[in-house]
Design a protein around this motif. Structure first.
Motif, PDB file in Angstrom:
ATOM      1  N   ILE A   1       0.907  -1.164   0.000  1.00 23.71           N
ATOM      2  CA  ILE A   1       0.000   0.000   0.000  1.00 23.71           C
ATOM      3  C   ILE A   1       0.938   1.205   0.000  1.00 23.71           C
ATOM      4  O   ILE A   1       1.659   1.441   0.982  1.00 23.71           O
TER       5      ILE A   1
ATOM      6  N   ALA B   1      -4.950   3.328  -2.768  1.00 16.96           N
ATOM      7  CA  ALA B   1      -5.883   2.240  -2.450  1.00 16.96           C
ATOM      8  C   ALA B   1      -6.873   2.714  -1.403  1.00 16.96           C
ATOM      9  O   ALA B   1      -6.485   3.372  -0.426  1.00 16.96           O
ATOM     10  N   GLY B   2      -8.140   2.412  -1.609  1.00 15.74           N
ATOM     11  CA  GLY B   2      -9.132   2.631  -0.565  1.00 15.74           C
ATOM     12  C   GLY B   2      -9.596   4.050  -0.397  1.00 15.74           C
ATOM     13  O   GLY B   2      -9.983   4.459   0.699  1.00 15.74           O
TER      14      GLY B   2
ATOM     15  N   HIS C   1     -15.388   1.276   1.490  1.00 19.74           N
ATOM     16  CA  HIS C   1     -15.490  -0.082   0.923  1.00 19.74           C
ATOM     17  C   HIS C   1     -15.183  -1.116   1.997  1.00 19.74           C
ATOM     18  O   HIS C   1     -14.562  -0.818   3.018  1.00 19.74           O
TER      19      HIS C   1
ATOM     20  N   ASP D   1     -13.038  -4.748   1.806  1.00 17.85           N
ATOM     21  CA  ASP D   1     -12.090  -5.290   0.838  1.00 17.85           C
ATOM     22  C   ASP D   1     -12.709  -6.440   0.056  1.00 17.85           C
ATOM     23  O   ASP D   1     -13.240  -7.397   0.642  1.00 17.85           O
TER      24      ASP D   1
ATOM     25  N   LEU E   1      -3.140  -4.388   8.082  1.00 22.17           N
ATOM     26  CA  LEU E   1      -2.319  -3.380   7.395  1.00 22.17           C
ATOM     27  C   LEU E   1      -1.250  -2.878   8.360  1.00 22.17           C
ATOM     28  O   LEU E   1      -1.563  -2.437   9.480  1.00 22.17           O
TER      29      LEU E   1
ATOM     30  N   THR F   1      -6.868   6.621   8.544  1.00 21.09           N
ATOM     31  CA  THR F   1      -7.866   5.723   7.949  1.00 21.09           C
ATOM     32  C   THR F   1      -9.115   5.745   8.830  1.00 21.09           C
ATOM     33  O   THR F   1      -9.017   5.693  10.063  1.00 21.09           O
TER      34      THR F   1
ATOM     35  N   TRP G   1      -8.748  -5.209  10.666  1.00 17.92           N
ATOM     36  CA  TRP G   1     -10.195  -5.008  10.646  1.00 17.92           C
ATOM     37  C   TRP G   1     -10.933  -6.270  10.242  1.00 17.92           C
ATOM     38  O   TRP G   1     -10.456  -7.056   9.428  1.00 17.92           O
TER      39      TRP G   1
ATOM     40  N   HIS H   1     -14.052   0.790   5.308  1.00 15.88           N
ATOM     41  CA  HIS H   1     -13.006   1.754   5.645  1.00 15.88           C
ATOM     42  C   HIS H   1     -12.748   2.700   4.482  1.00 15.88           C
ATOM     43  O   HIS H   1     -13.154   2.442   3.344  1.00 15.88           O
TER      44      HIS H   1
ATOM     45  N   ALA I   1      -9.533   5.387   3.170  1.00 12.57           N
ATOM     46  CA  ALA I   1      -8.166   5.888   3.372  1.00 12.57           C
ATOM     47  C   ALA I   1      -8.098   7.346   2.914  1.00 12.57           C
ATOM     48  O   ALA I   1      -8.346   7.635   1.739  1.00 12.57           O
TER      49      ALA I   1
ATOM     50  N   ARG J   1       3.537   7.664   1.883  1.00 17.13           N
ATOM     51  CA  ARG J   1       2.875   6.830   2.910  1.00 17.13           C
ATOM     52  C   ARG J   1       2.968   5.405   2.399  1.00 17.13           C
ATOM     53  O   ARG J   1       2.553   5.120   1.271  1.00 17.13           O
TER      54      ARG J   1
ATOM     55  N   ARG K   1      -0.062  -5.053   3.347  1.00 17.97           N
ATOM     56  CA  ARG K   1      -1.329  -5.609   3.832  1.00 17.97           C
ATOM     57  C   ARG K   1      -1.413  -7.094   3.532  1.00 17.97           C
ATOM     58  O   ARG K   1      -1.044  -7.515   2.432  1.00 17.97           O
TER      59      ARG K   1
END
Ligand code: SIN
Length: 270
Positions: A86, A96-97, A101, A103, A116, A128, A239, A246, A248, A257, A261
């Motif tokens: 990530i 990502a994210g 959503h 996953d 993660l 997040t 999670w 979640h 991001a 960053r 994951r």
């Protein structure tokens, strides 16, 4: 459950807890494993600080909770097909994210959970957000619950990944799941549609489906269902992907960053 080997500090009344007293660089003992699993089921997302894990420890922690899943769209890192990077930096066009959503709800058997680990963070930002889909369900009126209860929804990864990877000819998973799902371990009901993957409520006309999904996508964003996690270097979030969504944040461009994951395989929603 009274915790004997870990300390669990809830972050809100509804979702999220920080866990202390665990060293994730080493295998969990039976009692600690049982307590961490119970904390996950109760708080839906759990957080650990100061855990400098390598890829093998990361895999081992995930595998304690079930077989690891291979991501259906994103290739794993070299030598570790179960681990996805990530990463965002000054060249990123997306992260990502970026939308609410759970996953890979597009999979026939969506993941049980994701773990993660972050090793590089911007000086600020990059939090997040996690939302409880138990609470999203429980906040609906009895009439809305009864309306949604028999319905199913299509979860299609193709619009997401074909937009992100237009040159890749692959076809991605598309599956139909109940709109209201029962958690296989807690037995609680929860809302199981999300704005990244859910494209249609199967039993409704297109206009009806669009209107109902728009309402539900808005509903799940209620801050009362949420916890917001501020990362530090070597933090871990785990999670329960069956009962949470979640988001991001990407408020730190062009900074870096970065983390990894793993995803624990789940079962078919009912
Ligand atoms: C994801 O959706 O798994 C990414 C979450 C994050 O980067 O905080």
């Amino acid at each position: 459950m009274e915790y004997e080997t870990i300390e669990v500090r809830p972050m809100t009344r509804r979702i999220g807890a920080e866990i202390f007293g665990v060293d994730l660089t080493r295998p969990l003992g039976n009692q600690t494993y049982a307590e961490v699993r119970e904390a996950l089921l109760r708080h839906q997302v759990i957080f650990f600080r100061d855990q400098q894990i390598d890829h093998d420890a990361h895999k081992a922690f995930g595998a304690a909770f079930g077989p690891l899943a291979i991501h259906s769209a994103v290739k794993g890192i070299d030598g570790y097909p179960e681990i996805v990077a990530i990463h965002a930096d000054e060249n990123s066009k997306f992260v990502a994210g970026e939308d609410w959503h759970s996953d890979l709800s597009c999979n026939e058997e969506p993941p049980l959970g994701s773990i993660l680990y972050m090793h590089t963070l911007p000086s600020d930002g990059g939090d997040t957000l996690f939302a409880s889909m138990y609470d999203a369900y429980e906040a609906l009126s009895p009439a809305m619950k009864a309306f949604l209860d028999p319905l199913t929804a299509v979860h299609d990864a193709n619009p997401v990944y074909k937009a992100l990877f237009p040159d890749d000819p692959r076809t991605y998973p598309c599956n139909t799941h109940p709109v209201i799902r029962t958690h296989p371990e807690t037995g609680r009901k929860l809302l199981f549609v999300n704005s990244s993957y859910t494209t249609k409520i199967a039993e409704l006309e297109p206009g009806e489906s669009k209107a109902v999904l728009e309402y539900l996508f808005q509903h799940v964003k209620n801050p009362n269902f949420q916890v917001r996690f501020r990362w530090q270097k070597h933090s871990i979030a785990f999670w329960d992907n069956r009962c949470t969504q979640h988001f991001a944040t990407w408020d730190y461009f062009p900074d870096v960053r970065s983390g990894y994951r793993v995803t624990v395989a789940g079962d078919r929603p009912f």
